[in-house]
Each structure stands twice: as structure tokens, then as C-alpha cells.
Design a protein around this motif. Sequence first.
Motif, PDB file in Angstrom:
ATOM      1  N   GLU A  97     -22.790  -7.645  -0.255  1.00 10.12           N
ATOM      2  CA  GLU A  97     -21.840  -6.441  -0.171  1.00 10.12           C
ATOM      3  C   GLU A  97     -20.603  -7.090   0.587  1.00 10.12           C
ATOM      4  O   GLU A  97     -19.222  -6.705   0.202  1.00 10.12           O
ATOM      5  CB  GLU A  97     -22.101  -5.504   0.965  1.00 10.12           C
ATOM      6  N   TYR A  98     -20.601  -8.134   1.560  1.00 11.17           N
ATOM      7  CA  TYR A  98     -19.684  -8.724   1.962  1.00 11.17           C
ATOM      8  C   TYR A  98     -18.781  -9.359   1.088  1.00 11.17           C
ATOM      9  O   TYR A  98     -17.532  -9.342   0.911  1.00 11.17           O
ATOM     10  CB  TYR A  98     -19.982  -9.432   3.352  1.00 11.17           C
ATOM     11  N   LEU A  99     -19.603 -10.270   0.193  1.00 10.74           N
ATOM     12  CA  LEU A  99     -18.792 -10.853  -0.399  1.00 10.74           C
ATOM     13  C   LEU A  99     -18.212 -10.114  -1.698  1.00 10.74           C
ATOM     14  O   LEU A  99     -17.038 -10.592  -2.037  1.00 10.74           O
ATOM     15  CB  LEU A  99     -20.029 -11.864  -1.324  1.00 10.74           C
ATOM     16  N   ARG A 100     -18.830  -9.303  -2.014  1.00  9.71           N
ATOM     17  CA  ARG A 100     -18.364  -8.172  -3.023  1.00  9.71           C
ATOM     18  C   ARG A 100     -16.703  -7.796  -2.422  1.00  9.71           C
ATOM     19  O   ARG A 100     -15.910  -7.493  -3.023  1.00  9.71           O
ATOM     20  CB  ARG A 100     -18.941  -6.933  -3.106  1.00  9.71           C
ATOM     21  N   VAL A 101     -16.719  -7.480  -1.339  1.00  8.87           N
ATOM     22  CA  VAL A 101     -15.493  -6.732  -0.407  1.00  8.87           C
ATOM     23  C   VAL A 101     -14.477  -7.758  -0.672  1.00  8.87           C
ATOM     24  O   VAL A 101     -13.495  -7.425  -0.879  1.00  8.87           O
ATOM     25  CB  VAL A 101     -15.904  -6.199   0.924  1.00  8.87           C
ATOM     26  N   ILE A 102     -14.836  -9.004  -0.228  1.00  6.71           N
ATOM     27  CA  ILE A 102     -13.947 -10.257  -0.022  1.00  6.71           C
ATOM     28  C   ILE A 102     -13.357 -10.313  -1.557  1.00  6.71           C
ATOM     29  O   ILE A 102     -12.053 -10.430  -1.724  1.00  6.71           O
ATOM     30  CB  ILE A 102     -14.520 -11.352   0.267  1.00  6.71           C
ATOM     31  N   MET A 103     -14.137 -10.272  -2.654  1.00 12.36           N
ATOM     32  CA  MET A 103     -13.554 -10.453  -4.023  1.00 12.36           C
ATOM     33  C   MET A 103     -12.734  -9.199  -4.485  1.00 12.36           C
ATOM     34  O   MET A 103     -11.719  -9.360  -4.992  1.00 12.36           O
ATOM     35  CB  MET A 103     -14.814 -10.476  -4.999  1.00 12.36           C
ATOM     36  N   LEU A 104     -13.159  -8.165  -3.846  1.00 14.97           N
ATOM     37  CA  LEU A 104     -12.371  -6.961  -4.315  1.00 14.97           C
ATOM     38  C   LEU A 104     -11.141  -6.972  -3.922  1.00 14.97           C
ATOM     39  O   LEU A 104     -10.112  -6.517  -4.474  1.00 14.97           O
ATOM     40  CB  LEU A 104     -13.129  -5.609  -4.018  1.00 14.97           C
ATOM     41  N   GLU A 105     -11.078  -7.135  -2.699  1.00 14.24           N
ATOM     42  CA  GLU A 105      -9.835  -7.298  -1.886  1.00 14.24           C
ATOM     43  C   GLU A 105      -8.853  -8.469  -2.447  1.00 14.24           C
ATOM     44  O   GLU A 105      -7.660  -8.234  -2.502  1.00 14.24           O
ATOM     45  CB  GLU A 105     -10.000  -7.276  -0.489  1.00 14.24           C
ATOM     46  N   LEU A 106      -9.589  -9.533  -2.559  1.00 13.40           N
ATOM     47  CA  LEU A 106      -8.659 -10.636  -3.141  1.00 13.40           C
ATOM     48  C   LEU A 106      -7.796 -10.262  -4.497  1.00 13.40           C
ATOM     49  O   LEU A 106      -6.808 -10.295  -4.749  1.00 13.40           O
ATOM     50  CB  LEU A 106      -9.363 -11.926  -3.165  1.00 13.40           C
ATOM     51  N   ASN A 107      -8.921  -9.615  -5.156  1.00 15.71           N
ATOM     52  CA  ASN A 107      -8.412  -9.038  -6.472  1.00 15.71           C
ATOM     53  C   ASN A 107      -7.369  -8.022  -6.215  1.00 15.71           C
ATOM     54  O   ASN A 107      -6.398  -7.977  -7.122  1.00 15.71           O
ATOM     55  CB  ASN A 107      -9.573  -8.619  -7.385  1.00 15.71           C
ATOM     56  N   ARG A 108      -7.800  -7.106  -5.512  1.00 15.03           N
ATOM     57  CA  ARG A 108      -6.286  -6.365  -5.512  1.00 15.03           C
ATOM     58  C   ARG A 108      -5.104  -6.749  -5.142  1.00 15.03           C
ATOM     59  O   ARG A 108      -4.118  -6.649  -5.655  1.00 15.03           O
ATOM     60  CB  ARG A 108      -6.912  -5.086  -4.121  1.00 15.03           C
ATOM     61  N   ILE A 109      -5.289  -8.052  -4.154  1.00 19.12           N
ATOM     62  CA  ILE A 109      -4.061  -8.906  -3.693  1.00 19.12           C
ATOM     63  C   ILE A 109      -3.465  -9.290  -5.109  1.00 19.12           C
ATOM     64  O   ILE A 109      -2.131  -9.113  -5.370  1.00 19.12           O
ATOM     65  CB  ILE A 109      -4.214  -9.639  -2.750  1.00 19.12           C
ATOM     66  N   ALA A 110      -4.454 -10.044  -5.561  1.00 21.51           N
ATOM     67  CA  ALA A 110      -3.737 -10.706  -6.994  1.00 21.51           C
ATOM     68  C   ALA A 110      -3.047  -9.744  -8.124  1.00 21.51           C
ATOM     69  O   ALA A 110      -2.269  -9.926  -8.609  1.00 21.51           O
ATOM     70  CB  ALA A 110      -4.949 -11.493  -7.889  1.00 21.51           C
ATOM     71  N   SER A 111      -3.670  -8.626  -7.999  1.00 20.54           N
ATOM     72  CA  SER A 111      -3.095  -7.661  -8.846  1.00 20.54           C
ATOM     73  C   SER A 111      -1.649  -7.128  -8.373  1.00 20.54           C
ATOM     74  O   SER A 111      -0.707  -7.014  -9.275  1.00 20.54           O
ATOM     75  CB  SER A 111      -4.013  -6.424  -9.222  1.00 20.54           C
ATOM     76  N   HIS A 112      -1.733  -6.979  -7.010  1.00 20.61           N
ATOM     77  CA  HIS A 112      -0.308  -6.381  -6.772  1.00 20.61           C
ATOM     78  C   HIS A 112       0.779  -7.697  -6.764  1.00 20.61           C
ATOM     79  O   HIS A 112       2.027  -7.197  -6.856  1.00 20.61           O
ATOM     80  CB  HIS A 112      -0.469  -5.989  -5.148  1.00 20.61           C
ATOM     81  N   LEU A 113       0.268  -8.678  -6.722  1.00 22.94           N
ATOM     82  CA  LEU A 113       1.213  -9.756  -7.011  1.00 22.94           C
ATOM     83  C   LEU A 113       1.572  -9.832  -8.275  1.00 22.94           C
ATOM     84  O   LEU A 113       3.005 -10.119  -8.545  1.00 22.94           O
ATOM     85  CB  LEU A 113       0.540 -11.115  -6.575  1.00 22.94           C
ATOM     86  N   ILE A 114       0.999  -9.606  -9.305  1.00 24.82           N
ATOM     87  CA  ILE A 114       1.329  -9.361 -10.547  1.00 24.82           C
ATOM     88  C   ILE A 114       2.340  -8.448 -10.610  1.00 24.82           C
ATOM     89  O   ILE A 114       3.407  -8.429 -11.296  1.00 24.82           O
ATOM     90  CB  ILE A 114       0.285  -9.312 -11.519  1.00 24.82           C
TER      91      ILE A 114
END
Lengths: 367, 197, 156, 354
Positions: A97-114
Motif C-alpha cells: 500500500e505504501y509503495l502504491r501511494v508513493i507511485m500514485l503521488e509521483l505519477n500525479r506530480i509527473a502528470s501535473h508537470l506535463i
Amino acid sequence: MAELRTEEFTVNMGPHHPSTHGVCRLILTLSGEKVIKIVPVIGYLHRALEKICENRTYAQCIPVMDRFEYVTAMSCEYLFSNAAEKLAEIEVPERAEYLRVIMLELNRIASHLIFYGVTAMDIGALTPFLYGLREREGIIDLFEMTCGQRLTYNYIRIGGVSKDIPPQFEPKCRETIKTIREKLNDYEGLLNENPIWLVRNKGIGVLPADLGIAYGVSGPVLRASGVKYDIRKDDPYSIYDRFDFEIPTRENGDCYDRYLLRLDEIKQSLNIVEQALDALPEGDIKAKVSPNFKPPAGEVYARVENSRGELGVYIQSDGGKKPLRVKMRGGSFNQLQVLPEIGTDCLVADLVAIFASLDIILPEVDR
Amino acid sequence: MKLLKDIKNLLIGMRITGKHLGRHAITIQYPEERWEMPERSRGIVVLLSDKETGDLNCTGCLLCMKACPSAAIFIDAPRDPETKKRKLLTFTVDNALCCFCGLCEEACNFSAIKMATMYEFSEPEKEGFLWDMKKLQEVGLDVDYIDTRKKKPAKKVPKPATDSGTATDKIVPDTLDSDAKQTPPAPEPDKPKEDGE
Amino acid sequence: MTFDELKEYISANYPDDMTLLDTGRCEPFYEVKAEKLVAVCKRLRDDEQLKFDYFCNLGGVDTGERMEAVYSLASYSMKLRLDLKVILPHENAEIDSVQEVWPAANWYERELWELYGVNVKNHNNLTRFLLPDDWDQGFPMRKDWDAPDFIRMPEL
Amino acid sequence: MTYPLPFGELHGVFGWLYELLESTGLPQPWLDVVRYAALGALVFGVISLLALFLVWWERKIAAHIQQRFGPMRHGWHGWYQTVADAVKLLTKEDILVDTRDKFVFFWAPVICFVAAFLAYVTIPFGEGLIVADLNIGILYIMAITTFTIISLLMAGWGSNNKYALLGGIRSAAQLISYEIPMVASILVVVLFVGSMSMVDIVEAQSGWITNWYVFRVPFGPIAFITYIIAATAEANRTPFDIPEAEQELVAGYNIEYSGMKFAMFFLAEFANGFTVSAIAVTLFFGGWHGPFLPSWVWFLLKTLGVVFLLMLFRWTYPRLRVDQLMEFAWKFLVPVTFANLILAAWMKYAGWYW
């Protein structure tokens, strides 16, 4: 002297247009430069993903999910896994679950950077695009290091995640967070107070909260209109209730607020990733799930908050190893639907700005 | 005063772009320079061969074919009516169909198929993407991997409860770890095989 | 309001309109009769206790024998979730448009019409949008749909 | 009879060529024809080379601002990339739209290119290095560059494409609006020099660096800033590149052009960028004046400096909207430039400045 005759004319904006973020076609009726009517035409990217999912086992659906909304593929994977776990009542290990949250949030950042880069590019500033993608690269490298792919991760699986993070992930992740925090100053310096940026965005494409609610708009677009609604807080999934973060909101609901809100969200997501890294427990990363995964008959609608609003999936299972029906719902679908409402009576250039600020991604609309 | 503020902000923007002007490029000149791909990077599908004998590890169990979400793998391995063992006749991967999800690699219990870190395999013709067994083996020859096969066809061991860490979906008995531990020459399967770049 | 409370509230206030289905493991799924749909939806939206003002999703389902339309609703202010299911006949299915309740339903209903062939009554713009304009090969999301170039996954 | 030769420090080389020409014994009118044809060819060569160089330079600058490499393949840091591009464009198929207005469509790029090309006639590249030192030099340039508007409008109309038409109309509106503040800024300098000749303007700034008009506080810097803003608009560059705003109008007026016709628009655009920078240097930065180096080197260095400024603008700022652009021109630039002009005139009249 006879009066000058004027005429409205129709312009096809898209499907191949630089600022439709994919292949969306907007049939515009223009009076001069003023947009009188917008008719969105979609379906150019329709790949029948739902039908494809009906043809595949649950495990095989996850690579398909990556293609649903490829900018934040992690959340699509998570969504489908979550729905399947709900169906089969699988407990996911803590570490996963923790790994998932890390990945989800990193991906959210990546998306917002785009989003940051693309919006700037649509309004004519070409350099921020490269800057946004430069920092996104750091995040993508983290994903690649962990799961081996840069865009279609196939990382989050039913019951957990596919692989544990490599040892060098954590230091690199912290370094990336630090870099992004530093670079956010550059981003803000380039655009936030730039007078040209302000006149192009402030007061443009105002989405009133009630209109947004009527059209089922969600995510950053709605929060920029002042509705504090975030599924991470209001209908918590995974372990989001353990983290300390805020839901940024803005009042005006114009393009500028939507832009600022996403920058705020990047900061919040960075905090979440840091907290998750600090609290990352040891343990299993995947629950025991048979490859012939057969959830009992039933149905579920699961939803997550991704960078474009509510991402939902409805799965109906008939007890077989393939889902009977998978219906996906992306935030962009509703945001494109609301575009004719907020995009009329503005200039073509504003329409481009509005389209960019809604952060629509067409594969999510067309599926 | 708004004018002065605007001019200041315009200058700040110029300063930021000007600042970057002196920095070195972060991109690379692709064909001359390449990124070092991380170990886990999922590129082209290859078939792995035994390090000693040079034979294919593949037993033709069809697990990868079943796991493939885009039906890119085609295996013909009929059972020998006498020995009841499968004999691998064809193993074809259509790289044009492959979606690089890595499910085949995870499904495989015999370290026979792997997604190597290679990513350059463009072809002028569509037919060129159809890689047969020979080509797959050739490409896979110099791919490093950790052999998790059982050295001998072991007796069926009841399911061990300690299948953790390596989260690979296994259909055929989860005996690999325990078996590997019993056979000393085999490398440690518990060690994550993707250590660092 | 938890799910149990929601269930109680609904069984108390909507006894004739909504039937709880057993299928939902997480959120309550309710069956609504097709002819009562719009009225129920309106009540749900305007109910002070529920305020289902957020139209999340509408998905059609073809189970082989019948059609289903699944409405996923949520409430922005009350933080609730609810799913409604309308069961329709497989052929010549008809359903009322809920557009007047939630304008967001517009495109979802078009999709339902286009991919499943469920006729949506009182819809203002029932035209093709995901499929090509000249599509004439039936309703592709139906289970029995087939086309010459449609390749199913090989069964193994 | 001697002719004034426009070759300045390069007199030796070209003077020799001219004597060679005279020695052929052709009658005088023919000699003139040959001479001006040769000069035309020379200017054409210079403008093409400069435009090619500027394209490459812009790509490099953009790349380095964005932390990329830019063109790297052809020669050292891709220096002849643009030559390769130009050759490619020359040999490309000229795709034509059936419904175009044939006459207008054909002549638009020609006019655009010729206008950009003619403006070079009165630019003093160095001491004496000027094709024709007209006594209305600056006025001539302003008049000639205005031809660009006609060509863009023609391109927009002749393409029979709605995006192109929008682009053409936008460009007409924009260029006409920005012509006024541009001329008003230039007039400040003309007022003080008392001549419209480019050479006179440069000569008036000889001596110390303080003689440059950009340092004549307060009207000098203001005139320069307003000029550079208007010039950016004149040269159709971001933040004022609305005629070809690629995110809105795809490519604006040149959407239907391909091959050599497109190349002509493209080169003319860069030639225009160079022209406005050269004017800026002539008017405000003392033209060719500078120590040690030959005059034309100084001129080129200064001009490239101004071009660099334009490039930095382009790669930093977002684009303005069309109505905001007009608003900025008419509500801000025009009053400011005219106020500045009146201030300068009054100062000149009062004798506070020389």
C-alpha cells in the motif's frame, strides 16, 4: 451605402491541431475571432478498451489499463487492482500500500508537470514545456528503475505491486523531490506573475461551481472553482487517511486558478511521497493471488482521484476469469463535456487556453 | 506601479531563461551516446539458454502464451505421447503485437523467457517483427540472468508458505524457492535479481 | 452517513422505488424500475439528506440475457456513494434520459445508445460520437457482436 | 567620372572589380545596369546568408535555453543544418491547393521576400558599406517593410483556408497598429539628428559611447524600449506572433505553403528580424562605430546582440491574445511614444540637449 455583409464561418479545430492534446476535433462556429458555438467530436482514439478488457483475464487487463490514461497510468492500474481486490476481498500488504501511494503521488506530480509545460506551450511559451518534462524525467526514471517501463508500467497488480523497489530508489526519490522543490521556483518565476501570462489566464474560462457540479466535473478543475472535493480525503482509498496533506482550493475557477492549483497540488504530493517514504514498512509486497484469479460474481464501482479528476471503473464479474463488463470513467470525459459551456463567447486564443487548463487527455475520453 | 512590477516580472522570466542558457544540455546525442538502461528495463522478449549446455531453457509449458495479454507469443509444443513431455517445436513472438508488460517473464518458472534491456529492433517490414525461436535464442545469448530453474525435476513439494518478496505469479508449483535452496550450485533465488543499474 | 445508515435511510424513505441488490459488496447497489428512474433520480438529487448531485458514471452491461444500465452516483457535499441499476430487456431496450437531473449524463447516454443500442428517450442529441459517423455494424459492446475483422483472444 | 562606391573598407576588392568592369568599355548605362545587378546579387547573397545563419542561431539559442543541443549533425554544432534545410525545401514538391487564388497565392511569398530584401538597400553595414545612402533612408525602410503586410494578407486570402485568412487578417491588424509606435519612436532620433539618412544618423553618434541615442536620458531609452517592442511585433515574433500562432492557427498565413514558397516566407521573417535589429543598432547603438575592429564587424556584433534579445523574448514569454495586442498598441504604446516624442521635441526646442 449598402451595409457590409458579415457571415459566421465554421472552422474545424482538429483532429490534427497542435493544441487539442491528441486527436480531439472541435467544430467551431466563429464570428470573426469570437467563438459562438463549440461542438466537440471525439472518438478518434477509440480503441474499445472496455471490449478488450472483456476479452482478457483480470491480470491481463492491467496492461490494458495502462493505455487508458497513459499520463497517469499508475492510477489506472491501481484503480483496476483496487476494484478487483474489492470484488475478491483481498487484503493488500502494508508495504504494498505504501509503495502504491508513493507511485500514485509521483505519477500525479509527473502528470501535473506535463500540464505545466503543455499549458505554457499552448499559450505560446515554449520553454516551460521542456523544463516541465525535464523534472518529469526524474520521476519517470524512478518508475523505470522500479518496474522497467517509462510509460506503461504494469506495476500495480491485483493484491499488491509487481516488484519491490530497488535499494537505490529511496535516495534517488528524495533527491528528485528536492530537485522538483527547487525547480518549482523557476516555474513560478517564469509564469506565475508574468503579466502576459496573467492577462491570458485571469478571468478566462470561468467555470462556476454549480455548473461544474451539474456536469460532474471533478478533480483540480472543480477544486479551482472552490468545491473542496477530493476522493483521497472524502472517500479515502488505500492508506491516504494516514497522511497529512491538504486539499488546495481556489475561488475563481478561471484558467489561472486551475494552473495555480495544480502547482499547489504538486507541493502537496511531494509531501505525501516524503511521508510515505519515511513510514515505509518492511514486509510483503504482494498478497497471494492465484494467476487464475477468479473473483466471485458481483459488481463494484471503484474510484480514485487522479490528476484529471475522478477516475472510476465499474466491474461486473460473473465469477469467471474474465470480467463480464469493465466500464471506465475518466475525468476528462466530463471536462470535455463542459467545454462548450465555458468556451463559448471567447476568442480562439482563449479557447486554446481553456482547453489546456482543463487538462484533457483524449485517450481517457475516447477509451 | 503595476507597470514597474510587470517589468520586474518580465525581467525575472528573462533571467531564468538566461540562466539556463549557460547550462549544459541534459539530453544526449542518441546514436552516439545511450542511456544505460536500468536492469529491470523491459525491452525486447528473448529466450534464454542454459549457460552450460547452450540449450533453450524453455520446456514448452505454454504459461507465457497464456499470460500474454496481446497474444503475441505463439508456441507449438505437442506432448510426446510416450514420455508425456512437451517437445518445443516453434516459439514465435510477434514484436509488433507485444505490449512489453512483462507478464510472460513473470509467468515463466524456468527462467526461459525474459524481457531484455534491448530496445532497438525496428524493422522496415512488418514481417520482420515476427521473431522465431532461433532469432529469439540468438538475441538472448548474451543476456545475463539468474537461473531459478530446478536442477532436477523434483518431487512435488507441498506449497511453501514463504513465497514472499519475489512477487511473481506462479502457476506450476511454488516449489522453486525451496528446491533451489536444496541444490547448492543454484544461485540464491531470494536475492532480488534486479540489483542496481 | 455510513453505508449501513444509507441503506436504512433508503429502505425507510424509498421502499417502493429502490430494491437492494445483493451483488454489491462495497457500495450499495439498488435496482430501480425503468419507468420510475427519472423520478427517483430527481428525488435522490433533491433529498436534503442525500444530495446525490454528482453523476459519476453510467455504464451499460450486456449479460447475454438482459441489458443493464448502472448509474454511479455520489454527493459532493454529503460524501456518499450509491449505485443504481436499471434492468432492461435485451432487445428493444428503452430508458429515460436523466439529462434533466444531471446534465453530465448526456454523453454517457449517447455512449449507451451507441455501443449497446439502448434507446434513450428524451435525449436531445442522440448521435454517433465514439464510433465513426458511418458506422453500420451494429452495437459493438454487445456480447453477441461480431465483425469480420474482430479478433477475439484465442482461448487457451 | 567617379562613382561613389558603396564598399567602404572593402573598397579595395570591389573597386578592383569595378575597374575591371569599366575596362570592358561598355557604354555608361550598361555599366550602371551591371553594377546595380551585381549589387542586387550581393545584397541577395548577404540576406540569404544572414537569414540562414539566424535560423541556425535561433535554433541553437532555443535549444540551449531549453537545455537541449539543437542541430548537431551537419558540421560543427550543425552549422550548415539550415543550408541542408534550405536545399531540402528547394527540392521539395510544391503542394498546391486546388481552390487557391492562383495569382495572389503565387505572388505573396515573392512580395514578402522582395520587401525584406529591399529594406537592406539603405542599411549601413559599415563605414561607407551601404548600397544607397538615400536621404530618406529610414522612411524608405519603413515604407518598404510595410509591404510585408500586403504579402501576408495576400497569403492569407490566396490560400483559401480559414486559418490562413485569420492569420492574414491578424497580421494586417497587428502590423498596421505597431507601425505607428515604431515610427513615433524612430522620429525621436530623427528629430535630434535632423536627417533621415541612415549614414547621418550613425555619424551623429560617433565619438564616445554616451553619444549613442539609447543613452540620451530620458527619451532615448524610452524610445528604444518602445521601438524594440514594436519591432518584435513587426517581425512577428513571440510574444506578438499571433499571425502564425501555431497553437491557435496552426501556422497562420503560411499554412498552405510548402517547399520554396514556404522557405521564402521563412527566410523573409528572419531577414525582417535582422532588419529591425539593424535599424535599432543604427538608431540607438551608434551603428558601425566602435574601436579596434572593422566597422562592419561592430555593426554585425551589435545587431546580433539585438537579435539575441529578440530571441530571448521569444523563448521566454507566452503569446498575447489578439485583442490584448491591439489594446497594448493603442492604449499604451501609442500614447507613450507620442508623449516621448513631444518630450524630445520640447527638449530640443528648449536647447537642453544638443
